[in-house]
Design a protein around this motif. Sequence first.
Motif, short mmCIF file in Angstrom:
data_model
loop_
_atom_site.label_atom_id
_atom_site.label_comp_id
_atom_site.label_asym_id
_atom_site.label_seq_id
_atom_site.Cartn_x
_atom_site.Cartn_y
_atom_site.Cartn_z
N THR A 120 -11.18 10.64 14.65
CA THR A 120 -9.96 10.44 13.86
C THR A 120 -10.32 9.90 12.49
O THR A 120 -11.25 9.10 12.35
CB THR A 120 -9.03 9.44 14.58
N ASP A 121 -9.59 10.32 11.48
CA ASP A 121 -9.73 9.76 10.15
C ASP A 121 -9.51 8.25 10.25
O ASP A 121 -8.49 7.82 10.80
CB ASP A 121 -8.68 10.40 9.23
N PRO A 122 -10.44 7.43 9.73
CA PRO A 122 -10.28 5.97 9.85
C PRO A 122 -8.92 5.47 9.35
O PRO A 122 -8.37 4.51 9.91
CB PRO A 122 -11.42 5.41 8.99
N ALA A 123 -8.37 6.12 8.32
CA ALA A 123 -7.09 5.67 7.78
C ALA A 123 -5.93 5.98 8.72
O ALA A 123 -4.84 5.45 8.55
CB ALA A 123 -6.84 6.32 6.42
N LYS A 124 -6.16 6.86 9.72
CA LYS A 124 -5.09 7.28 10.62
C LYS A 124 -5.23 6.72 12.03
O LYS A 124 -4.50 7.13 12.93
CB LYS A 124 -5.02 8.80 10.66
N VAL A 125 -6.17 5.81 12.22
CA VAL A 125 -6.33 5.20 13.55
C VAL A 125 -5.07 4.40 13.88
O VAL A 125 -4.54 3.66 13.05
CB VAL A 125 -7.57 4.29 13.58
N ALA A 126 -4.57 4.57 15.10
CA ALA A 126 -3.33 3.89 15.53
C ALA A 126 -3.49 2.37 15.45
O ALA A 126 -4.56 1.84 15.80
CB ALA A 126 -2.97 4.31 16.95
N PRO A 127 -2.46 1.68 15.01
CA PRO A 127 -2.55 0.21 14.86
C PRO A 127 -2.94 -0.52 16.14
O PRO A 127 -3.66 -1.53 16.10
CB PRO A 127 -1.14 -0.19 14.41
N ASP A 128 -2.47 -0.04 17.31
CA ASP A 128 -2.79 -0.77 18.54
C ASP A 128 -4.22 -0.51 19.02
O ASP A 128 -4.65 -1.10 20.01
CB ASP A 128 -1.78 -0.51 19.66
N ALA A 129 -4.96 0.32 18.31
CA ALA A 129 -6.40 0.45 18.58
C ALA A 129 -7.18 -0.62 17.82
O ALA A 129 -8.37 -0.82 18.07
CB ALA A 129 -6.89 1.83 18.16
N LEU A 130 -6.49 -1.32 16.92
CA LEU A 130 -7.16 -2.26 16.02
C LEU A 130 -6.92 -3.72 16.37
O LEU A 130 -7.75 -4.57 16.08
CB LEU A 130 -6.69 -2.02 14.58
N THR A 131 -5.78 -4.02 16.97
CA THR A 131 -5.42 -5.42 17.22
C THR A 131 -5.14 -5.65 18.70
O THR A 131 -4.60 -4.78 19.38
CB THR A 131 -4.17 -5.81 16.41
#
Length: 201
Positions: A120-131
């Motif tokens: 996935t494009d890093p800018a389009k990674v879903a928010p709940d994959a990050l926090t």
Amino acid sequence: MPTSVLRTALRHGWAGARMILVMTVILGIAYPLLMTGFAQVVVPHRADGSPVSRSGRDVGSSLIGQSFAGRPDYFQSRPSAAGDGYDPLASSASNLGPTSPELVKAVEERRAAASRLDGTDPAKVAPDALTASGSGLDPDISPAYADQQVGRVAAARHLDPGVVRRLVDASTTPRTLGFLGEPRVNVLMLNLALDRESSAG
């Protein structure tokens, strides 16, 4: 100290001790036992922690997330800050503020990892994959994060992406009462549906 004052103090002390004992029995023993019995009769599955079984063996809980790291053939859960991850005895968030360098670093590391894993494009990674969630035990992910993972899971399992997407749709729970919260996908239930689909194929 006059004898009458001492007697009054002892009488009050003994009354307080009896009250502590009575309230401990009522609120510390009788009430929890009553509520446990009530829950076992009315909602036994939930009272036991909502366990999920496969082939007669418990594989998790529908209420507590678990890690599927290192398994590209499974949908990945939301990150967890509870203990070493998804530890119900250490349920908590990281308590890092939005400007914390440690949190910013963790988010960027997760973004890079999710981008590599799912293509996935890093800018389009879903928010709940990050926090991580507030509890660190969240069993659900957003439909957007699930959709992000469809291609990778389908390729790993040699399934048509359309089949995997239909499983995601079937595993998506809408807003509670139509307006509370957000649509969500229970990761464990989706992965078990994937296993059944792969076995049937």
